[in-house]
Write an enzyme that holds these catalytic residues in place. Sequence first.
Site, PDB file in Angstrom:
ATOM      1  N   THR B 160       0.868  -1.186   0.000  1.00  0.00           N
ATOM      2  CA  THR B 160       0.000   0.000   0.000  1.00  0.00           C
ATOM      3  C   THR B 160       0.907   1.240   0.000  1.00  0.00           C
ATOM      4  O   THR B 160       1.402   1.630  -1.049  1.00  0.00           O
ATOM      5  CB  THR B 160      -0.964   0.024   1.204  1.00  0.00           C
ATOM      6  OG1 THR B 160      -0.230  -0.216   2.406  1.00  0.00           O
ATOM      7  CG2 THR B 160      -2.035  -1.030   1.052  1.00  0.00           C
ATOM      8  N   LYS B 186       3.933  -7.003   3.824  1.00  0.00           N
ATOM      9  CA  LYS B 186       3.678  -5.599   3.500  1.00  0.00           C
ATOM     10  C   LYS B 186       3.188  -4.908   4.773  1.00  0.00           C
ATOM     11  O   LYS B 186       2.684  -5.554   5.704  1.00  0.00           O
ATOM     12  CB  LYS B 186       2.636  -5.461   2.396  1.00  0.00           C
ATOM     13  CG  LYS B 186       1.263  -5.985   2.685  1.00  0.00           C
ATOM     14  CD  LYS B 186       0.304  -5.102   3.421  1.00  0.00           C
ATOM     15  CE  LYS B 186       0.364  -3.686   2.913  1.00  0.00           C
ATOM     16  NZ  LYS B 186      -0.562  -2.857   3.772  1.00  0.00           N
ATOM     17  N   THR B 197       1.424  -8.868  11.243  1.00  0.00           N
ATOM     18  CA  THR B 197       1.531  -7.612  10.516  1.00  0.00           C
ATOM     19  C   THR B 197       0.280  -7.448   9.681  1.00  0.00           C
ATOM     20  O   THR B 197      -0.618  -8.285   9.696  1.00  0.00           O
ATOM     21  CB  THR B 197       2.718  -7.622   9.556  1.00  0.00           C
ATOM     22  OG1 THR B 197       2.724  -6.377   8.875  1.00  0.00           O
ATOM     23  CG2 THR B 197       2.558  -8.711   8.508  1.00  0.00           C
ATOM     24  N   GLU B 280       5.986   4.434   7.704  1.00  0.00           N
ATOM     25  CA  GLU B 280       5.608   5.682   7.031  1.00  0.00           C
ATOM     26  C   GLU B 280       6.449   6.849   7.539  1.00  0.00           C
ATOM     27  O   GLU B 280       6.427   7.183   8.720  1.00  0.00           O
ATOM     28  CB  GLU B 280       4.119   5.945   7.230  1.00  0.00           C
ATOM     29  CG  GLU B 280       3.282   5.009   6.365  1.00  0.00           C
ATOM     30  CD  GLU B 280       1.793   5.166   6.572  1.00  0.00           C
ATOM     31  OE1 GLU B 280       1.046   4.655   5.738  1.00  0.00           O
ATOM     32  OE2 GLU B 280       1.381   5.789   7.570  1.00  0.00           O
ATOM     33  N   ASN B 404      -0.114  10.568   5.873  1.00  0.00           N
ATOM     34  CA  ASN B 404      -1.413  10.208   6.424  1.00  0.00           C
ATOM     35  C   ASN B 404      -2.446  11.307   6.333  1.00  0.00           C
ATOM     36  O   ASN B 404      -3.643  11.063   6.461  1.00  0.00           O
ATOM     37  CB  ASN B 404      -1.252   9.713   7.862  1.00  0.00           C
ATOM     38  CG  ASN B 404      -0.681   8.320   7.854  1.00  0.00           C
ATOM     39  OD1 ASN B 404      -1.300   7.411   7.332  1.00  0.00           O
ATOM     40  ND2 ASN B 404       0.520   8.173   8.387  1.00  0.00           N
ATOM     41  N   SER B 409      -6.449  11.426  -0.588  1.00  0.00           N
ATOM     42  CA  SER B 409      -6.715  12.425  -1.623  1.00  0.00           C
ATOM     43  C   SER B 409      -5.837  12.229  -2.843  1.00  0.00           C
ATOM     44  O   SER B 409      -5.070  11.297  -2.922  1.00  0.00           O
ATOM     45  CB  SER B 409      -6.555  13.827  -1.043  1.00  0.00           C
ATOM     46  OG  SER B 409      -5.410  13.885  -0.221  1.00  0.00           O
TER      47      SER B 409
END
Lengths: 409, 409
Positions: B160, B186, B197, B280, B404, B409
């Site tokens: 992702t 992932k 995970t 992230e 995040n 968007s």
Amino acid sequence: MAVGQVPFPDMPMLDGVRLGTAMAGIKKPSRRDLVVIELPESATVSGVFTRNAFCAAPVSVAKAHMAACRAEGRSPRYWLINTGNANAGTGEAGLVDARESCRVLAEAVGVEASSVLPFSTGVIGEPLPMARLSAGISPALDAREATSQAWQQAGEGILTTDTRAKGASVTLEIGGEQVVINGITKGSGMIKPNMATMLGFVVTSATVEQALLDQLLRETVDASFNCITVDSDTSTNDACMLAATGRGPRIESEADIARFRDALQDVMTALAQMIIRDGEGATKFVTLAVSGAQSRAEALDVAFTVAHSPLVKTALYASDANWGRILAAVGRAPVTDFDVNRIVIDLGDVRLVEHGGRAASYTEAAGSSVMAKEEITIAINLGRGEAEATVWTSDLSHDYVSINADYRS
Amino acid sequence: MAVGQVPFPDMPMLDGVRLGTAMAGIKKPSRRDLVVIELPESATVSGVFTRNAFCAAPVSVAKAHMAACRAEGRSPRYWLINTGNANAGTGEAGLVDARESCRVLAEAVGVEASSVLPFSTGVIGEPLPMARLSAGISPALDAREATSQAWQQAGEGILTTDTRAKGASVTLEIGGEQVVINGITKGSGMIKPNMATMLGFVVTSATVEQALLDQLLRETVDASFNCITVDSDTSTNDACMLAATGRGPRIESEADIARFRDALQDVMTALAQMIIRDGEGATKFVTLAVSGAQSRAEALDVAFTVAHSPLVKTALYASDANWGRILAAVGRAPVTDFDVNRIVIDLGDVRLVEHGGRAASYTEAAGSSVMAKEEITIAINLGRGEAEATVWTSDLSHDYVSINADYRS
């Protein structure tokens, strides 16, 4: 950044109470960083403190001094507060410094050292700059006044990363006489008080016996400062103090206690909410109202799980109606036997979730229009009981990261 | 961003195992987003799943299909994975979609629908685009291969917000024969797995009976995927699957089980750590090693409290040796009767905290030199027992907020 305008209110004078501030240069020059709040001999004083195991030296000393006063039937007379240095994680040397700062003030005004309660906020782990702090005590004492301006300057003198002074005042009538409750607070980051905000100081003109004052402080803090979170970090220095000067009406009938408690709750809640509105990098003021829980503890668990979710907080920052993140956060709350089919989640007046998924009536446009607002309420009904709790929080913005990545440099 | 270079390894072929991917356009065109992993009839299959109460439809269906297979003494034959849409928070319609996707694949290859286990990851709360997903199954089946490249493409096809495919492989010898363990995973955000995970798929050529396979999966996941956290958010879709093809040596002697477990743990830990390195916005890879605890649960509580602290995470991002924040986070961990005087905290090889405060030997220069590194170990000895735990986490950066705040968007 900060959410909304919250001007510092007019603070009525309290007989026997004076506040003085000084620019002691504890961390930066030319800012108010030392505050003395003087209470009359007739006062009763109560306090609640952080539950962080690494509690700061001033917290330990304030507790010990309060205990000493109570043992001797005296009342603490001075609150001595500095910003710029938390005197936390400073070991034995920190305790020596905290006691010494009390001794210096006590000697200047002629009271016992244990009549002075110390409070510190700021950077953790650096030695208190004792020479500058001690030198600032005399100017702060010289500046003592009972005026509204003195309250505001005291409000300024306790700030750290806050962007504005925070004060609240309520006046009510008890037995035909006016009772005033004035309070100031500070706090912006490291805010998930487990007992109190970082620092809160509230004084009333009423006469309240010690046991009742202790009870009222615990009750009103539990529904205010203990229901806010900026970043889930409980400070080492949290303290909320409440003094009743004993110069005004006595609070003792059940009806008067109830009315006084309501007014005190209003002050506490207003102060706690100001901390969230001024949360580090805050662009949103978010109310999490959880109902239908089996216990208040369960409702608080769900509310705080959502309030602490970085994914919910970044979605709030982005004004993104990413309700899936709210649902995921509710789903991971530490609640046993959760039946997701009974959970209803509303965003403002828009239904987000029911029957285990997105509400049939939901539209992205409706969700987005709520998320675009500065003040947002997320209501979560668990559908399994009668208990409820409300928690207030802010969003997670770029400014939060900037403020905390740059704070010491 | 991501920490360090972790190239996708060469993955040996596994007899009876083929992987196929397709670009189904589930969320974006022209990216691999649909993966089929084929297992032989001889395989045993085990899985662990999220504990989030709002678990996704594919999690419910995968569990039900596994139960159906076990009841009939069959083994699941296909793992069907899509990215771009989590099929979570989708209620009854989501369950229908997950079952239908299994039916389409089952019909194409001539097996029972319950022999197919579905997995989804991506945005929560939007209906699965069934037409595109179903249309992608046939091309994915056509692409089935056993090659290392097929593993890498499968690794890409499940991502992702990850910045890179994540694979690990270990080969060991059992009874003179080679045993291969290949795994892909992932996950990058919404990472505080409570079971596994977000998604992990591990296949070994060994022959392992069902009960032992279940036990080995639980044990190795508990010390790997359940010890990582990016942002404290447990996903609705977490799943970690382990299959033993049954085409290779049988794992049954105690010595072989121990050696196989070690090799499997290496694969699981490597995969879990890759998620943190690719967390992230991650700029740091942080190991929290807690020792001297009364129980492993207590050690994990302290490690996760520090790992989740936004103030610690922003200090790590800033390479700021703000050890006071670490101390404050340890102090608020849910541990009763904490004696802070026994706690010792080391940052790399630099002692930060002892005797309740900053270590006498500590210097800012020494702390800063450790904090400047990309890989940082914080060791916390509680001095009250023999239990320990290690947790891996990343820092909290501007990029985390950007990723995040912008994800949908």
